[in-house]
Design a protein around this motif. Structure first.
Motif, short mmCIF file in Angstrom:
data_model
loop_
_atom_site.label_atom_id
_atom_site.label_comp_id
_atom_site.label_asym_id
_atom_site.label_seq_id
_atom_site.Cartn_x
_atom_site.Cartn_y
_atom_site.Cartn_z
N THR A 136 4.47 -1.82 1.74
CA THR A 136 4.75 -0.51 2.34
C THR A 136 4.34 0.63 1.42
OG1 THR A 136 7.02 -0.73 1.53
CG2 THR A 136 6.62 -1.31 3.82
N ASP A 137 4.40 0.38 0.12
CA ASP A 137 3.98 1.41 -0.82
C ASP A 137 2.47 1.60 -0.76
OD1 ASP A 137 4.77 3.22 -3.11
OD2 ASP A 137 3.30 1.95 -4.13
N SER A 138 1.73 0.49 -0.66
CA SER A 138 0.28 0.60 -0.54
C SER A 138 -0.13 1.27 0.76
CB SER A 138 -0.37 -0.79 -0.61
OG SER A 138 -0.43 -1.25 -1.95
N ALA A 139 0.70 1.08 1.80
CA ALA A 139 0.35 1.60 3.12
C ALA A 139 0.95 2.97 3.40
CB ALA A 139 0.80 0.62 4.19
N ASP A 140 1.57 3.60 2.40
CA ASP A 140 2.27 4.85 2.70
C ASP A 140 1.33 6.00 3.02
OD1 ASP A 140 1.27 5.38 0.20
OD2 ASP A 140 3.16 6.05 -0.67
N VAL A 203 -7.25 4.28 0.46
CA VAL A 203 -6.99 2.84 0.44
C VAL A 203 -7.74 2.15 1.57
CG1 VAL A 203 -4.91 3.11 1.85
CG2 VAL A 203 -5.17 1.06 0.43
N SER A 204 -8.19 0.91 1.30
CA SER A 204 -8.77 0.04 2.31
C SER A 204 -8.01 -1.28 2.27
CB SER A 204 -10.26 -0.23 2.04
OG SER A 204 -11.00 0.97 2.11
N MET A 205 -7.78 -1.87 3.44
CA MET A 205 -7.05 -3.13 3.53
C MET A 205 -7.76 -4.09 4.46
SD MET A 205 -3.05 -2.06 3.77
CE MET A 205 -2.23 -1.14 2.45
N ALA A 222 -5.55 -5.17 -0.71
CA ALA A 222 -5.57 -3.70 -0.65
C ALA A 222 -6.37 -3.17 -1.83
CB ALA A 222 -4.16 -3.14 -0.67
N GLN A 223 -7.21 -2.19 -1.56
CA GLN A 223 -8.04 -1.59 -2.59
C GLN A 223 -7.79 -0.09 -2.60
OE1 GLN A 223 -10.47 -3.71 -4.35
NE2 GLN A 223 -10.34 -2.03 -5.81
N HIS A 224 -7.26 0.41 -3.71
CA HIS A 224 -6.99 1.84 -3.84
C HIS A 224 -8.10 2.49 -4.65
CE1 HIS A 224 -2.73 1.91 -2.39
NE2 HIS A 224 -2.86 0.62 -2.63
N ASN A 225 -8.93 3.25 -3.98
CA ASN A 225 -10.03 3.94 -4.65
C ASN A 225 -10.75 2.98 -5.60
OD1 ASN A 225 -9.41 6.29 -3.26
ND2 ASN A 225 -8.02 7.02 -4.85
N ALA A 226 -10.84 3.31 -6.86
CA ALA A 226 -11.54 2.45 -7.82
C ALA A 226 -10.57 1.56 -8.59
CB ALA A 226 -12.34 3.31 -8.79
N GLY A 227 -9.31 1.50 -8.16
CA GLY A 227 -8.32 0.70 -8.86
C GLY A 227 -8.50 -0.78 -8.61
#
Length: 273
Positions: A136-140, A203-205, A222-227
């Protein structure tokens, strides 16, 4: 005066030799026999064509494949282009009883991951976790902030850490929740819908594995920008659902193995397996 037409007809036919009654009868019988023979030959040809078609079909892979329900196979995609699954593959479960919610909703400690289920040396810690690690945090930042997945009411839940003593920053985090039966059955479909509806500049999932453990199971990347990539593991057994995350997982295979361990432990909290 004779009719000219009658006169011509008489002149043309007076020298004809007419066949006898016996000859006419014989020829009629021959024609009838030929007609019957042609009918028999046509029927034989039709039967031969049907039989030949059956032989050809019986030799094809489609005709020889056993009929019956196809067992769900684990599926895996390798990147965003594969897109999210539209349905949740289930694992082979045999003849299970209808799902009934547990009378006691409490999640037993035995239903949680145990020491040895995670990396070697990790120690169990039942301190209450926060949501900083959770899906849920990744998808917020995703669209539809009021998604139905976020509105499910849990009957009971329990958290567990498996921590690496050195350094303390490495850990496996697990949350097990007992849901109402209807919510449990639609839980992973809602996760899939959330994955599909999520996608923006932050983010991309996408789903990278499914149907590998329990009654339902997924791995979401889940991919957050360049993280770094984050792998979220979801498993359902009966009315229990769990989400597992390990900050050191960097590939799908490791996430799947963690999900299988979680599925085995969940059986201690439900009589469906």
């Amino acid at each position: 005066m004779p009719d000219p037409l009658f006169t011509d007809l008489l002149r043309d036919t007076e020298r004809l030799t007419w066949a006898s009654i016996d000859q006419v009868t014989h020829r009629g019988r021959q024609r009838a026999r030929r007609t019957r023979m042609m009918s028999v030959l046509a029927a034989a040809v039709a039967v031969a064509v049907v039989a030949t078609g059956a032989v050809v079909l019986s030799g094809s892979p489609e005709a020889t494949a056993p009929m019956g329900p196809a067992g769900p196979a684990p599926t895996e995609s390798t990147g965003p282009s594969a897109g999210p699954l539209r349905t949740v593959p289930t694992s082979p479960t045999g003849n299970r009883r209808p799902l009934v919610g547990a009378a006691d909703p409490a999640v037993p400690a035995a239903a949680m991951l145990q020491e040895g289920d995670g990396p070697a040396g990790y120690q169990a810690d039942d301190s209450e976790g926060n949501d900083d690690w959770a899906f849920t945090d990744s998808a917020d930042r995703c669209v539809n902030p009021d998604h139905p997945l976020l509105r499910l009411v849990t009957r009971a839940e329990r958290d567990r850490y498996l921590r690496d003593p050195e350094p303390r920053s490495n850990f496996v985090m697990q949350r097990v929740a007992r849901l109402a039966v209807d919510d449990a059955l639609r839980y992973q479909s809602l996760v899939l819908d959330r994955v599909e509806s999520c996608g923006d500049k932050y983010v991309s999932m996408w789903v990278v594995a499914a149907g590998f453990a329990g009654e339902e199971s997924l791995v979401v990347r889940a991919q957050h920008n360049a993280g770094p990539a984050l792998f979220y593991v979801f498993v359902r057994q009966g009315d229990l659902v769990t989400q597992v995350w390990h900050n050191e997982i960097t590939d799908t295979a490791a996430a799947v193995e963690l999900g299988r361990a979680a599925a085995r432990r969940l059986c201690a909290g439900t009589d469906t397996c």
